[in-house]
Design an enzyme around this catalytic site. Structure first.
Site, PDB file in Angstrom:
ATOM      1  N   CYS A 104      57.779 -20.949  10.185  1.00 19.05           N
ATOM      2  CA  CYS A 104      57.859 -21.299   8.761  1.00 19.05           C
ATOM      3  C   CYS A 104      56.520 -21.732   8.176  1.00 19.05           C
ATOM      4  O   CYS A 104      56.441 -22.113   7.013  1.00 19.05           O
ATOM      5  CB  CYS A 104      58.939 -22.350   8.552  1.00 19.05           C
ATOM      6  SG  CYS A 104      60.558 -21.694   9.008  1.00 19.05           S
ATOM      7  N   HIS A 129      56.415 -29.300   2.060  1.00 18.11           N
ATOM      8  CA  HIS A 129      57.194 -28.321   2.821  1.00 18.11           C
ATOM      9  C   HIS A 129      58.665 -28.541   2.454  1.00 18.11           C
ATOM     10  O   HIS A 129      59.379 -27.592   2.174  1.00 18.11           O
ATOM     11  CB  HIS A 129      56.947 -28.501   4.323  1.00 18.11           C
ATOM     12  CG  HIS A 129      57.556 -27.441   5.175  1.00 18.11           C
ATOM     13  ND1 HIS A 129      57.281 -26.096   5.002  1.00 18.11           N
ATOM     14  CD2 HIS A 129      58.448 -27.499   6.203  1.00 18.11           C
ATOM     15  CE1 HIS A 129      57.969 -25.391   5.889  1.00 18.11           C
ATOM     16  NE2 HIS A 129      58.691 -26.213   6.626  1.00 18.11           N
ATOM     17  N   GLU A 144      57.792 -35.476   7.222  1.00 21.13           N
ATOM     18  CA  GLU A 144      56.776 -35.170   6.209  1.00 21.13           C
ATOM     19  C   GLU A 144      56.411 -36.449   5.444  1.00 21.13           C
ATOM     20  O   GLU A 144      55.240 -36.706   5.165  1.00 21.13           O
ATOM     21  CB  GLU A 144      57.291 -34.084   5.250  1.00 21.13           C
ATOM     22  CG  GLU A 144      56.212 -33.601   4.281  1.00 21.13           C
ATOM     23  CD  GLU A 144      56.571 -32.304   3.577  1.00 21.13           C
ATOM     24  OE1 GLU A 144      57.761 -31.903   3.608  1.00 21.13           O
ATOM     25  OE2 GLU A 144      55.660 -31.690   2.983  1.00 21.13           O
ATOM     26  N   LYS A 194      61.442 -25.656  -2.702  1.00 24.55           N
ATOM     27  CA  LYS A 194      62.588 -25.134  -1.962  1.00 24.55           C
ATOM     28  C   LYS A 194      63.908 -25.633  -2.526  1.00 24.55           C
ATOM     29  O   LYS A 194      64.951 -25.052  -2.256  1.00 24.55           O
ATOM     30  CB  LYS A 194      62.460 -25.511  -0.477  1.00 24.55           C
ATOM     31  CG  LYS A 194      61.302 -24.795   0.235  1.00 24.55           C
ATOM     32  CD  LYS A 194      61.291 -25.097   1.721  1.00 24.55           C
ATOM     33  CE  LYS A 194      60.159 -24.388   2.458  1.00 24.55           C
ATOM     34  NZ  LYS A 194      58.853 -25.099   2.339  1.00 24.55           N
ATOM     35  N   HIS A 251      64.424 -21.713   1.139  1.00 24.35           N
ATOM     36  CA  HIS A 251      63.338 -21.666   2.116  1.00 24.35           C
ATOM     37  C   HIS A 251      63.054 -20.209   2.467  1.00 24.35           C
ATOM     38  O   HIS A 251      63.837 -19.562   3.161  1.00 24.35           O
ATOM     39  CB  HIS A 251      63.753 -22.459   3.353  1.00 24.35           C
ATOM     40  CG  HIS A 251      62.659 -22.628   4.368  1.00 24.35           C
ATOM     41  ND1 HIS A 251      61.431 -22.002   4.271  1.00 24.35           N
ATOM     42  CD2 HIS A 251      62.608 -23.370   5.508  1.00 24.35           C
ATOM     43  CE1 HIS A 251      60.687 -22.340   5.298  1.00 24.35           C
ATOM     44  NE2 HIS A 251      61.378 -23.176   6.068  1.00 24.35           N
ATOM     45  N   PHE A 280      58.913 -24.236  13.420  1.00 22.67           N
ATOM     46  CA  PHE A 280      59.366 -24.334  14.807  1.00 22.67           C
ATOM     47  C   PHE A 280      58.220 -23.922  15.725  1.00 22.67           C
ATOM     48  O   PHE A 280      57.389 -23.087  15.367  1.00 22.67           O
ATOM     49  CB  PHE A 280      60.524 -23.350  15.066  1.00 22.67           C
ATOM     50  CG  PHE A 280      61.853 -23.789  14.510  1.00 22.67           C
ATOM     51  CD1 PHE A 280      62.038 -25.034  13.947  1.00 22.67           C
ATOM     52  CD2 PHE A 280      62.941 -22.926  14.571  1.00 22.67           C
ATOM     53  CE1 PHE A 280      63.276 -25.425  13.451  1.00 22.67           C
ATOM     54  CE2 PHE A 280      64.177 -23.295  14.071  1.00 22.67           C
ATOM     55  CZ  PHE A 280      64.346 -24.549  13.515  1.00 22.67           C
TER      56      PHE A 280
END
Lengths: 423, 397
Positions: free
Chosen positions: A173, A313, A324, A345, A350, A409
């Site tokens: 991502c 993010h 975050e 998002k 996303h 990830f």
């Protein structure tokens, strides 16, 4: 502005930008929806949703042909975004872009339509892999390039005439931001004067959705699709998958200036750091994220105080938003309670592989329009996350420098600093 | 503008092929002209070169980590560990935290039993999309996704070995391997990094990948045969390979007293449209680009030729045309098979080890000429199975 930066490297500027998301095609459309706080999340209509835990997504059905596989839609979305960026930049000639391509692409593979085709073609035999391998010689040569990992970038390279070997990449991502970072580094090395950095993801199909579902990563707030993505909220329950693409034309300032290009912004810095804690979670100490942020600020040659706004993010998973916040608070200290930070998002969903690139374009638009898009669906603030997330309504302000975060990830953390051209 | 270029040295190698574990074992097997290790039963009629039996605990100590990976990731994580140990980086947190990683990866890897069950139920069944939702939701194990994701080989290397400077994964078949080396090498040469890990892994025992190649008519069937002997209708025999290199700026390597196998010289890559003659032309152009980096005299080449008829013949023709003072080419596909992403990296690894020992390999098939003297530099070629051409020069350190 100088042609070299604080480390005597070529200054890298943005001369073209393009974006496609669940909110629509093109910067103007996407931006007007973002500042209006609109959601692009909807009920999935592309495939049966019977038995699925999550039945919503930010699909780009408007760009899709009925028989599209993920790589086909990923190509189509990328083509739209790159075309917008290249046309705006006026770099090179149509079909002859004067530099390389760095392309974040989703992992692709033969899909179920193909596997069922093979099963059907086997007529009277049991459709096992060995039977198919030894089975009738109906060939499907078109699958090879279509489902090759380099396939989407190869087609984009053909379409726009980029130079050299196109780079297909993944940092999960964070991929879109990595594409930009690779292009910036190549320009700084003097390897090229201009490059296209893009990210695309058109991979919403049943198996992709189920895989994320099985990892408990997705929101299951299916009843009201527009309200499902709720980053930084106490009741956040996962991200909402979405499709989209974005592209930047990046150029050395010297090259852009020499050809009289319009400078849209400066790609001032990139920072990266890998985490070694867990496949899907950050180390609870947040060190890798903190280090990625510090590396980006250092690379841009700016102090934390120079950041006017953070494009988060902000996936809306319990884990991401907590970490975050922790990392940003560690770097920005008390100021983080009032430094505006919002998550696109909440509206777009996303876009996975594309997200870092999409958010870089939104960061640029934030600077150029002097307007910060909101975080929608922030109705139940999380008392543990003390952030000014610009809840619900866009906010005007003079924004010169934006930090954009991307995490993925596999311990991937990439942070970009996008800035206005100095007056 | 950055113009000062630093030398890039190869200071660590981790190599696993069907011939064995470790670069020394591979060198020995190739120098002894040991026969290729072939499994011609598992995916008949298509032979493959299997992964050797590995004591995974040696490089991936936690069983939990091993369980979270599929074979390609285990092979890669294992090989990366070999390279880090070889370079003296293993267990050195300070160095590992500024080691920059570029991995060339495919991905995927399916749960074959689940796939087959769904194909069986879904065959000629109008309800198959609904069946798909139900079966996938219930039958695939949650962690399979992590074993499929392309960037999770790099992720596992960070996790198991502690490489955290940076982590990037290139996809895109053979070209990804060449471009991974090109990019990391350029970053080190330009001072954007001092030390890095580059590599990839491919497990040939992959029904799903073989399926894609088979339906593209790209596989060699029947008995094993050297690459150059497969003829116009030839195809690939895929091989399991894990190949990783530690690349390092010369001054950085010298400062920590690291042993260098060789210097990684120029790496170039491009693409052609694969019309007849296009591979030969593109390779010819790339050869001219790197010609100044090659020593005078006979040309020693480690070729990544796939065995696929047209491109393989065109590569040979391009090399013959270029090497006017003699050509000794070795197609490693004849011995370890074709491994897609890590192919060129493995060939750089073998070249570096040979140069370090002041040797070159004996011919792998009768059409390959022996060398009269050990080369000063070796050219590595890469012609992808469907796209991408690349070259790398490996020279004595």
């Amino acid at each position: 502005m100088a042609v070299t930066d604080h480390q005597n490297r070529p200054t890298v500027v943005i001369t073209g930008a393009g974006v496609v998301t669940s909110l629509g095609q093109g910067k103007a459309t996407v931006w007007s929806s973002l500042v209006a706080g609109k959601s692009g999340i909807r009920r999935i209509s592309r495939f049966p949703i019977d038995g699925l835990k999550t039945t919503i997504a930010g699909t780009c059905d408007f760009a899709r042909a009925s028989n599209d596989a993920a790589p086909d839609l990923s190509f189509r979305l990328a083509e739209l975004a790159v075309d917008e960026a290249v046309v705006e930049s006026r770099a090179g000639q149509p079909g002859n872009f004067p530099g390389p391509l760095f392309m974040a692409v989703p992992p692709v593979e033969l899909e179920w339509a193909g596997r069922f085709t093979l099963a059907d073609e086997l007529l009277n035999s049991d459709p096992t892999y060995p039977a198919i391998m030894a089975g009738p010689a109906v060939m499907h040569p078109e699958w090879l390039a279509r489902f090759a990992f380099g396939g989407v970038a190869e087609r984009i390279a053909d379409r726009f005439g980029t130079k050299g070997s196109p780079i297909s990449l993944s940092t999960a991502c964070a991929s879109g931001a990595t594409a930009i970072q690779l292009a910036v580094e190549a320009i700084r090395r003097g390897e090229c004067e201009a490059a296209i950095a893009a990210g695309t993801d058109g991979s919403i199909h049943a198996e992709a959705l189920i895989r994320f579902s099985l990892l408990s990563a997705l929101s299951t707030s299916n009843d009201v699709p527009e309200a499902a993505s709720k980053p930084f909220s106490k009741n956040r329950d996962g991200f909402v998958m979405a499709e989209g693409a974005a592209a930047l034309v990046l150029e050395s300032y010297a090259h852009a200036k020499a050809r009289g290009a319009t400078i849209l912004g400066v790609l001032a810095g990139c920072g990266e750091r890998a985490d070694s804690f867990h496949r899907t979670r950050s180390n609870p100490d947040g060190k890798a994220i903190i280090s990625a942020i510090e590396n980006a600020l250092g690379d841009a040659g700016v102090a934390p105080s120079a950041i006017d706004y953070v494009n988060a993010h902000g996936t809306g998973t319990p884990e991401n938003d907590k970490m975050e916040h922790l990392a940003c608070a560690a770097v920005f200290g008390e100021r983080m309670k009032t430094l505006p930070i919002s998550s696109n998002k909440s509206m777009i969903g996303h876009t996975l592989t594309a997200a870092g690139a999409v958010e870089a374009v939104v960061s640029l638009l934030t600077i150029r329009n002097g307007m910060m898009p909101p975080t929608i669906n922030h109705n139940v603030p999380d008392p543990l996350i003390e952030l000014d997330v610009i809840p619900g309504v866009a906010r005007a302000g003079k924004i010169s420098t934006v930090m954009s975060n991307s995490f993925g990830f596999g311990g991937q953390n990439v942070v970009l600093v996008v800035a206005a051209e100095p007056a | 503008m950055m113009t000062a270029k630093r030398d890039v040295l190869i200071t660590g190698i981790g190599l696993v092929t069907s011939l064995g574990e470790g670069v020394a074992a591979n060198l020995e097997a190739l120098n002894a002209s040991a026969p290729a290790i072939v499994d011609d039963a598992s995916f008949a009629p298509y032979p493959i070169h299997p992964t050797p039996v590995l004591d995974l605990d040696k490089q991936i100590p936690k069983k939990g980590d091993q369980r979270q990976m599929e074979p390609w990731q285990r092979l890669g994580t294992y090989s990366a560990g070999l390279a880090l140990s070889d370079a003296g980086l293993a267990g050195q947190p300070d160095l590992l935290s500024r080691t920059h990683m570029v991995v060339a990866a495919g991905g995927g890897e399916r749960d074959i039993a689940v796939d087959e069950a769904i194909m069986r139920d879904g065959k000629a069944n109008p309800e198959r999309e609904r069946i798909l939702n139900e079966r996938l939701s219930n039958d695939i194990r949650p962690t399979l996704f992590l074993a499929q994701l392309s960037n999770l080989l790099a992720g596992n290397i960070s996790l198991v070995h502690g490489v955290t400077g940076s982590s990037r994964t290139f996809m895109g078949e053979e070209a990804a391997g060449v471009d991974a080396m090109r990019t990391l090498s350029a970053r080190i040469a330009a001072g954007q990094a001092d030390i890095g890990l580059v590599g990839g892994a491919y497990s040939a025992a992959r029904a799903d990948m073989l399926l894609l190649f088979r339906f593209g008519s790209l596989l060699q069937s029947g008995p094993h045969m050297p690459v150059w002997a497969r003829g116009a209708d030839g195809g690939m025999i895929t091989g399991s390979v894990g190949a990783f290199l530690v690349l390092e700026a010369r001054e950085h390597a010298e400062a920590r007293g690291a042993r260098a196998y060789a210097r990684l010289g120029q790496v170039v890559s491009d693409r052609s449209n694969r019309a007849p003659g296009a591979v030969k032309q593109r390779l010819g152009e790339l050869l001219q680009t790197i010609a100044p980096a090659l020593p005078k005299g006979p040309l020693a080449v480690m070729s990544g030729a796939t065995g696929i008829g047209g491109p393989t013949a065109e590569e040979r023709a391009a090399l013959e045309a270029f090497a006017d003072e003699g050509l000794s080419v070795r197609a490693t596909g004849s011995r370890i098979g074709h491994a897609i992403e890590p192919t060129a990296i493995a060939n750089v690894a073998l070249s570096a080890a040979a140069l370090h020992h002041g040797t070159f390999f004996p011919p792998f098939d009768p059409s390959e000429a022996p060398v009269k003297a050990a080369p000063e530099a070796i050219l590595v070629t890469s012609v992808g199975h469907w796209r991408g051409e690349g070259l790398a020069v490996v020279a004595r350190a």
